[in-house]
Design an enzyme around this catalytic site. Structure first.
Site, short mmCIF file in Angstrom:
data_model
loop_
_atom_site.label_atom_id
_atom_site.label_comp_id
_atom_site.label_asym_id
_atom_site.label_seq_id
_atom_site.Cartn_x
_atom_site.Cartn_y
_atom_site.Cartn_z
N LYS A 262 0.86 -1.20 0.00
CA LYS A 262 0.00 0.00 0.00
C LYS A 262 0.88 1.24 0.00
O LYS A 262 1.67 1.44 0.92
CB LYS A 262 -0.91 0.00 1.24
CG LYS A 262 -1.63 1.34 1.50
CD LYS A 262 -2.52 1.28 2.74
CE LYS A 262 -3.11 2.66 3.07
NZ LYS A 262 -3.92 2.67 4.30
N ASP A 267 -2.49 10.24 3.63
CA ASP A 267 -3.89 9.85 3.84
C ASP A 267 -4.60 10.88 4.70
O ASP A 267 -4.52 10.85 5.92
CB ASP A 267 -3.94 8.46 4.50
CG ASP A 267 -5.38 7.98 4.72
OD1 ASP A 267 -6.30 8.59 4.14
OD2 ASP A 267 -5.56 7.00 5.46
N LYS A 274 -10.02 12.91 8.12
CA LYS A 274 -9.55 12.54 9.45
C LYS A 274 -9.51 13.78 10.34
O LYS A 274 -9.38 14.90 9.84
CB LYS A 274 -8.11 11.99 9.34
CG LYS A 274 -8.00 10.60 8.75
CD LYS A 274 -6.55 10.13 8.76
CE LYS A 274 -6.42 8.76 8.16
NZ LYS A 274 -7.08 7.69 8.94
N ASP A 285 1.72 6.44 5.48
CA ASP A 285 0.72 5.50 4.98
C ASP A 285 1.16 4.79 3.69
O ASP A 285 0.43 4.00 3.12
CB ASP A 285 -0.62 6.22 4.78
CG ASP A 285 -1.81 5.31 5.01
OD1 ASP A 285 -1.64 4.27 5.67
OD2 ASP A 285 -2.91 5.64 4.50
N ASP A 344 -12.06 7.08 3.87
CA ASP A 344 -10.84 6.88 4.67
C ASP A 344 -10.44 5.40 4.72
O ASP A 344 -9.34 5.07 5.15
CB ASP A 344 -11.06 7.42 6.08
CG ASP A 344 -9.75 7.61 6.84
OD1 ASP A 344 -8.68 7.53 6.20
OD2 ASP A 344 -9.81 7.84 8.06
N GLU A 346 -9.31 3.62 2.43
CA GLU A 346 -8.83 3.70 1.05
C GLU A 346 -7.76 2.66 0.72
O GLU A 346 -7.60 2.28 -0.44
CB GLU A 346 -8.28 5.11 0.77
CG GLU A 346 -6.82 5.37 1.18
CD GLU A 346 -6.56 5.25 2.68
OE1 GLU A 346 -7.52 5.31 3.44
OE2 GLU A 346 -5.38 5.08 3.06
N ARG A 348 -7.50 -0.51 1.23
CA ARG A 348 -8.02 -1.76 0.63
C ARG A 348 -8.43 -1.54 -0.80
O ARG A 348 -8.40 -2.46 -1.62
CB ARG A 348 -9.15 -2.30 1.52
CG ARG A 348 -10.35 -1.42 1.62
CD ARG A 348 -11.21 -1.72 2.85
NE ARG A 348 -10.63 -1.22 4.09
CZ ARG A 348 -11.17 -1.38 5.28
NH1 ARG A 348 -12.31 -2.03 5.42
NH2 ARG A 348 -10.58 -0.89 6.35
N1 BES Z 1 -4.04 4.58 7.01
C1 BES Z 1 -5.17 4.32 7.83
C2 BES Z 1 -4.86 3.33 8.94
C3 BES Z 1 -4.19 3.89 10.15
C4 BES Z 1 -4.91 4.62 11.08
C5 BES Z 1 -2.88 3.61 10.39
C6 BES Z 1 -4.28 5.10 12.21
C7 BES Z 1 -2.25 4.09 11.53
C8 BES Z 1 -2.94 4.82 12.44
C9 BES Z 1 -6.31 3.75 6.99
O1 BES Z 1 -6.38 4.22 5.69
C10 BES Z 1 -7.57 4.16 7.66
O2 BES Z 1 -7.83 5.32 7.70
N2 BES Z 1 -8.29 3.20 8.19
C11 BES Z 1 -9.49 3.46 8.89
C12 BES Z 1 -10.51 2.46 8.45
C13 BES Z 1 -11.91 2.78 8.89
C14 BES Z 1 -12.41 4.01 8.17
C15 BES Z 1 -12.77 1.59 8.59
C16 BES Z 1 -9.17 3.32 10.38
O3 BES Z 1 -8.42 2.42 10.75
O4 BES Z 1 -9.69 4.13 11.14
ZN ZN Z 2 -4.63 4.83 4.85
MN MN Z 3 -7.47 6.01 5.54
#
Ligand code: BES
Ligand code: ZN
Ligand code: MN
Length: 496
Positions: A262, A267, A274, A285, A344, A346, A348
């Site tokens: 990825k 992000d 966010k 990210d 968010d 994204e 996947r």
């Molecule tokens: N890049 C983030 C995951 C992340 C979050 C990594 C915090 C490290 C710290 C990912 O793209 C994301 O935002 N995931 C969301 C998914 C949710 C919207 C289902 C998450 O984990 O909050």
């Molecule tokens: Zn992300």
């Molecule tokens: Mn995200």
């Protein structure tokens, strides 16, 4: 900093590090030094609380007659517990302690460790490896650092009985460390420096090592039908890319191993923005892609006898007038449609097209993807282990073992049909989030739908790609997690 392997004679300048084991048993070189110091090392020992435990230090200014500045006694603990990793950590501890001490030269007396069956040269190579990994700092943007905070060490000498043997053992480790360092650099660079277009240029550097680098732009991805990946990047001013790296170190007829990363260069969350606090962290990210790029560098650097494909999806997730909206439905390369409930989630969406493309084009033996995919993995495993998700027991076990060997642990979490139901959508084949529960698992279920039954492991590195605290092998910040894990996994299981 230069790393040298030298014959084990008394050094003429700098600081000298010698070892002691638990209960203050001195190593043979330490005994020799003690004699040269007329027993002063032994006296200092008795006068201190030093016990020879792993990682303990006792520093003594060298007496007149010796040409070094300080003699440091370092505890190695129980000799039968000293494996490669422990010796690397010892090298890292020495580096952490002396890196900014003002000293320019460090000499470490490596020795055979009998009970552990580690030869002096193996010990020397591993100490040097750990020191190199721990020496890394990202200083590019510091212009005002005071002299006394700057790293001072210019030469790290490892003394051993057969320096040329040690050097040969160290050569591949050196290349793996270069891969780790490359990954750390990429992860640490901010989003205004590493964005999809600029990232591509950094990856192209790998062609100097014999890695074949192919780049797809938005038009080509459009042509291939990668609507999921393109949707994520559509709000960004930087063009999305997919980069395919190929290292052929084995018979061309052998199916390659495939690693997919990825690469969300920043992000923001997109329209599902966010919160502001801590958002700066999201420059990391692209950590999964950096591990894949670093791995390719390591494998090519040490000329690994294996065929490997690295595929990274590079996009920036931004909110803008052209950004995708929550509720949008996109069609992935596989033909499956996805309702984007939350922009968010994204990662996947990027990986699903990269996975489908990889299996479709390369028919790999297996696929392993790495991604800073979910905040939920930090809740489950913290920063110690990465989460792995797979139906394949053998691959999972091999990864677990490699992780233990190199100190980049993985812990397996369950997947299964009951979790899979959580991502069914009312209007499309699936939705991109599964709700409050089991966030890391539903993300993995989503990816699984794009593997086309090729053996696959997903590694969620959101907790391990960046650390708040320094460790023995890394300064705080980007860890380069995954490069050493996968290099070892390949070396132990898949090389000719
Ligand atoms: N890049 C983030 C995951 C992340 C979050 C990594 C915090 C490290 C710290 C990912 O793209 C994301 O935002 N995931 C969301 C998914 C949710 C919207 C289902 C998450 O984990 O909050
Ligand atoms: Zn992300
Ligand atoms: Mn995200």
């Amino acid at each position: 900093m230069k790393i040298n392997f030298l014959k084990n004679a008394m050094p003429k300048k700098g600081d000298l590090v010698v070892f002691a084991y638990e209960n203050n048993r001195l190593s043979s070189f330490a005994k020799k030094v003690d004699t040269e110091m007329k027993g002063q090392l032994g006296r200092a020992l008795t006068a201190s609380r030093f016990k020879g435990k792993f990682g303990e230090f006792l520093s003594i200014p060298a007496p007149t007659g010796l040409n070094v500045n300080n003699v440091l006694l370092m505890g190695l603990g129980k000799p039968d517990e000293l494996k490669e990793l422990k010796l690397q950590q010892a090298g890292g501890k020495i580096m952490a302690r002396l890196m900014t001490s003002g000293e320019e030269e460090i000499s470490v007396a490596a020795e055979a460790i009998r009970k552990a069956e580690v030869s002096a040269d193996e010990a020397a190579a591993n100490i040097a490896y750990g020191a190199k990994l721990r020496r890394y700092r990202f200083d590019k943007y510091r212009t005002k650092e005071t002299e006394d905070k700057k790293p001072s060490v210019l030469a790290f000498n490892v003394l051993c009985s057969a320096p040329s043997k040690a050097e040969n053992l160290f050569a591949p480790m050196d290349k793996v460390a270069d891969g780790v360092i490359f990954a750390r650099d990429l992860v640490t660079e901010p989003g205004n420096v590493i964005y999809p277009e600029s990232y591509v240029e950094h990856i192209r550097e790998l062609s100097d090592l014999g890695v074949d680098v192919q780049v797809l732009g938005e038009d080509e991805m459009e042509e291939l039908g990668m609507g999921a990946l393109l949707g994520v990047g559509q709000g960004s001013a930087s063009e999305s890319h997919m980069v395919i790296m190929r290292w052929n170190g084995s018979d061309k007829k052998k199916a390659p191993l495939a690693f997919i990363g990825k690469g969300v260069t920043f992000d923001t969350g997109g329209i599902s923005l966010k919160p502001g606090a801590g958002m700066e962290d999201m420059k990391f990210d692209m950590g999964g892609s950096a591990s894949v790029v670093g791995l390719m560098k390591a494998l090519a650097g040490r000329k690994a006898k294996v065929n490997v494909i690295g595929v990274v999806g590079l996009v920036e997730n931004m909110p803008s007038g052209t950004a995708q909206r929550p509720g949008d439905v996109v069609t992935s390369m596989s033909g499956q449609t996805i309702e984007v409930i939350n922009t968010d989630a994204e990662g996947r969406l990027v990986l699903c097209d990269a996975l489908w493309y990889t299996q479709d084009r390369f028919k790999p033996k297996f696929m392993i993807d790495l991604a800073t995919l979910t905040g939920a993995i930090l809740v489950s495993l913290g920063q110690e282990y990465a989460g792995i998700f797979s139906d394949d027991d053998k691959l999972s076990e091999q990864l677990f073992k490699a992780g233990e060997e190199v100190g980049e642990g993985v812990w397996r979490l369950p997947i299964g049909p009951a979790y899979d139901e959580l991502i069914n959508s009312d209007i499309a084949d699936m939705k991109n989030i599964g709700g409050r529960y089991a966030g890391s698992i539903t993300a993995a279920q989503f990816l699984k739908r794009f593997t086309n039954d090729v053996p696959w492991v997903h590694i969620d590195i959101a907790g391990t790609a960046w650390k708040q605290k320094a460790s023995d092998l890394a300064e705080k910040g980007a860890t380069g997690y995954g490069v050493r894990l996968l290099d070892r996994f390949i070396r132990d299981n898949y090389e000719d």
